[in-house]
Every structure is written in structure tokens, then in C-alpha cells.
Design an enzyme around this catalytic site. Structure first.
Site, mmCIF file in Angstrom:
data_model
loop_
_atom_site.group_PDB
_atom_site.id
_atom_site.type_symbol
_atom_site.label_atom_id
_atom_site.label_comp_id
_atom_site.label_asym_id
_atom_site.label_seq_id
_atom_site.Cartn_x
_atom_site.Cartn_y
_atom_site.Cartn_z
ATOM 1 N N ASP A 152 46.362 -32.477 20.864
ATOM 2 C CA ASP A 152 47.056 -31.197 20.977
ATOM 3 C C ASP A 152 47.329 -30.559 19.610
ATOM 4 O O ASP A 152 47.216 -29.340 19.455
ATOM 5 C CB ASP A 152 48.363 -31.357 21.759
ATOM 6 C CG ASP A 152 49.281 -32.395 21.151
ATOM 7 O OD1 ASP A 152 48.866 -33.565 21.043
ATOM 8 O OD2 ASP A 152 50.418 -32.060 20.779
ATOM 9 N N GLU A 154 45.135 -38.365 15.450
ATOM 10 C CA GLU A 154 45.504 -38.340 16.862
ATOM 11 C C GLU A 154 44.493 -39.140 17.671
ATOM 12 O O GLU A 154 43.313 -39.237 17.280
ATOM 13 C CB GLU A 154 45.495 -36.906 17.397
ATOM 14 C CG GLU A 154 46.599 -36.032 16.851
ATOM 15 C CD GLU A 154 46.594 -34.654 17.514
ATOM 16 O OE1 GLU A 154 47.587 -34.319 18.162
ATOM 17 O OE2 GLU A 154 45.595 -33.924 17.362
ATOM 18 N N LYS A 202 61.021 -44.428 13.281
ATOM 19 C CA LYS A 202 61.939 -43.535 13.979
ATOM 20 C C LYS A 202 63.407 -43.741 13.601
ATOM 21 O O LYS A 202 64.217 -42.804 13.732
ATOM 22 C CB LYS A 202 61.787 -43.702 15.492
ATOM 23 C CG LYS A 202 60.478 -43.194 16.070
ATOM 24 C CD LYS A 202 60.477 -41.689 16.187
ATOM 25 C CE LYS A 202 59.305 -41.184 17.024
ATOM 26 N NZ LYS A 202 59.337 -39.723 17.194
ATOM 27 N N SER A 210 59.527 -41.759 24.394
ATOM 28 C CA SER A 210 58.590 -42.697 25.010
ATOM 29 C C SER A 210 58.856 -44.125 24.568
ATOM 30 O O SER A 210 58.216 -45.041 25.039
ATOM 31 C CB SER A 210 57.150 -42.308 24.635
ATOM 32 O OG SER A 210 56.971 -42.385 23.235
ATOM 33 N N GLY A 237 44.423 -37.186 23.107
ATOM 34 C CA GLY A 237 45.662 -36.434 22.882
ATOM 35 C C GLY A 237 45.613 -35.604 21.629
ATOM 36 O O GLY A 237 46.427 -35.789 20.723
#
Length: 322
Positions: A213, A207, A56, A81, A211
Site C-alpha cells: 500500500d 513491504e 514499538k 496487530s 501488502g
């Protein structure tokens, strides 16, 4: 879809130049044992050894470093998060400004403490009832802060893509790239870099089963919302893909594999015992997919992004104990 994607290979190259000397060029790990278990040559990009312990920092610094002096003087806001929170906090410190981060109240303690340790102000919310985007946008507007979201930002996505850029520069041609998927920024940037350099490469997202999605959204051809996932992979607990990331991933991602929490725990244990490296659950999901033989057909040369290693000792021991 528009003919020109919102993030290009040139954007990733530009991000690489901007973060050079600030972000780490992380090592690539090899293991004969892993190759034998998987049945392929596996190249592990160790973003768990990136600054703040996760990929990140690449995107956060690329985005933050492009803010004007006036924007930097006012400060930065973000919601996360955990890993993006730390990344923005450190980027703000590097650039001589301040950060306010909206974080779930159940964020792992190690991530909360690290974010505060970089000097950020933390505002908490309930991830199961609160809307972090609305909270973050309201906070930024109220205080006049520049908002850097965790994935819905072209400079963030381009920065994340530098991990794949470095991997391919170092190891050469790959048949497939396996990348963990949360909000979709890492895989969007990585796929942009990988397919820009190697048009025939197969990009596989991973994933947690709870989760999925992005898998559901790609199958449906539009963004699908699911209940907030309950999974040990807290960095992948997204309930809907980002609009920008999904537009890229629709173009570039070839497949999504799913792994269970137990398989993620097994991968964390394998990485610790056999590779001598510590991964957080989200960071281990790509490795988990390979170890569980969830990537098929099996390519000959596979790159895997180990996306992060931010897990406290107690939580790590609890997970790997099974």
C-alpha cells in the site's frame, strides 16, 4: 505540503531523552558472511532485542509518558496487530496505569499472551471485516481513555525514530537505511532522524509483495487503499498508509522494495542459522530485501532495522522449515 514537518529531528532527540533508561539501547550486529553475500557493509539494528521484543516500545512509551496525571489515572487504549499492543501494555504498567487493547482475533498467540501478561485487557475483532480504528476510538470515548494509535501520532513517530538515531550515533555515516514498512511510523521516524543527521542518506522501505500500500501510494502521490493483505508478515498487514506517516514518507522515503513471503522466511532462517538471532516475519523483511538483492543501486554502507522478534516457537519452526 507545509514547510514545517509534523515531526522533526529535535522531536526525535527529545524522545531519546525521554525513553533513556527505560527503553533498551539495542545492539548493532555485524556479519562478514552477510557482507560478502550482499556485497556491502551491513549494520543490523537489533530491535528484536528491545523491550517487548520490538521497536514499538520506543514510540508507545514516548507518547504515554507525556500524558497528564489525570489522563494516566483513567487509563490508555490502543489498537494493534500485536507489537504496539504489547508496547502500550508495558508502557502503561511502567507508568502505573491500565491499558485496553483492541487486537485482531487471529493475532499470533505469542503476541496475545504477551499483551495479557503485561496486564492489559484485550478486546478482539475480525481484521477482515472490522474497523479497528472505529472500535478503538469508540472504546476510548466510552471509557474516557487516552488513545495511543500505533503510528498516527507525532510522539509515537518520534519515539520510533530513536532506533535510527542510535544506529547512526554508533556506526557513523551510512549511505542507506533499510526499514520495514507497515503503517509507516517506523520508517517516518527513522527517515526523520537519518535525513536530519545525514542529508544525503537514501531511505528504502520494505513491504511484503501482498501488502504494498505504501509503494502504490507513493507512486500515485496520494494514499491508496488495498484489500487487507494476507502475508506471513502480520505486522505489515496494513491496507492503507497513515495520513500523518504518509505526509512524512512522501518527503523522506526514496524507494520501496518488495519481498515475497518465501524471501522473508529465507531471511528468518539466515538470521537464525548464521546470525544466531530470532526474527519475526515483519522484523526480517529488511534483511530479506538485502539477501534477495532487492535494494538497488547497492550502497556501500547500509543500516537495516530488524524491527522485531515476536514469533512463537511453533510458528517460527513452521516458517523456517519452508
Amino acid at each position: 505540503m507545509p514547510d514545517t514537518p509534523p515531526v522533526t529531528l529535535q522531536d526525535v532527540h527529545d524522545a531519546a531523552a525521554r525513553i533513556k533508561g527505560v527503553a533498551h539501547r539495542t545492539p548493532v550486529l555485524r556479519s562478514r558472511t552477510l557482507d560478502e553475500l550482499v556485497g556491502a557493509e551491513v549494520f543490523l539494528k537489533c530491535e528484536n532485542l528491545q523491550r517487548i521484543g520490538a521497536f514499538k516500545f520506543r514510540g508507545a512509551y514516548n507518547a504515554a509518558s507525556r500524558l497528564s496525571p489525570a489522563q494516566l489515572a483513567k487509563g490508555i487504549a490502543a489498537y494493534s496487530s500485536g507489537n504496539h499492543a504489547q508496547a502500550v501494555a508495558l508502557a502503561a504498567r511502567e507508568l502505573g496505569t491500565t491499558a485496553v487493547i483492541v487486537m485482531p482475533e487471529d493475532t499470533p498467540r505469542a503476541k496475545l499472551e504477551a499483551t495479557a501478561g503485561y496486564g492489559a485487557e484485550i478486546v478482539t475483532y475480525d481484521r477482515y471485516t472490522g474497523d479497528r480504528v472505529a472500535i478503538g476510538e469508540a472504546l476510548a470515548a466510552e471509557r474516557g481513555l487516552a488513545l495511543i494509535p500505533p503510528y498516527e501520532h507525532p510522539h509515537v513517530i518520534a519515539g520510533q525514530g530513536t532506533a535510527a538515531l542510535e544506529l547512526i550515533e554508533e556506526v557513523g555515516e551510512l549511505d542507506a537505511l533499510v526499514v520495514p514498512v507497515g503503517g509507516g511510523g517506523l520508517i517516518a521516524g527513522s527517515a526523520t532522524a537519518a535525513k536530519g543527521l545525514l542529508p544525503g542518506i537514501r531511505v528504502v522501505g520494505v513491504e511484503p509483495e501482498a501488502g504494498d500500500d505504501t509503494r502504490r501510494s507513493l507512486a500515485a502521490g496520494h494514499r491508496v487503499s488495498i484489500p487487507v493483505p494476507r502475508t506471513i508478515a502480520d505486522g505489515q498487514a496494513a491496507d492503507i498508509p497513515g495520513e500523518l506517516t504518509f505526509s512524512l514518507n512522501q518527503r523522506l522515503v526514496d524507494d520501496i522494495s518488495l519481498v515475497t513471503d518465501a524471501q522473508i522466511g529465507d531471511a528468518m532462517r539466515f538470521a537464525f542459522e548464521r546470525l544466531k538471532t530470532v526474527l519475526e516475519p515483519s522484523g526480517a523483511s529488511g534483511l530479506a530485501a538485502l539477501l534477495a538483492h532487492r535494494v538497488a543501486p547497492l550502497p556501500r554502507r547500509i543500516g537495516v532495522v530488524l524491527s522485531g522478534g515476536n514469533v512463537g516457537a511453533e510458528r517460527f519452526a513452521e516458517i523456517v522449515a519452508g
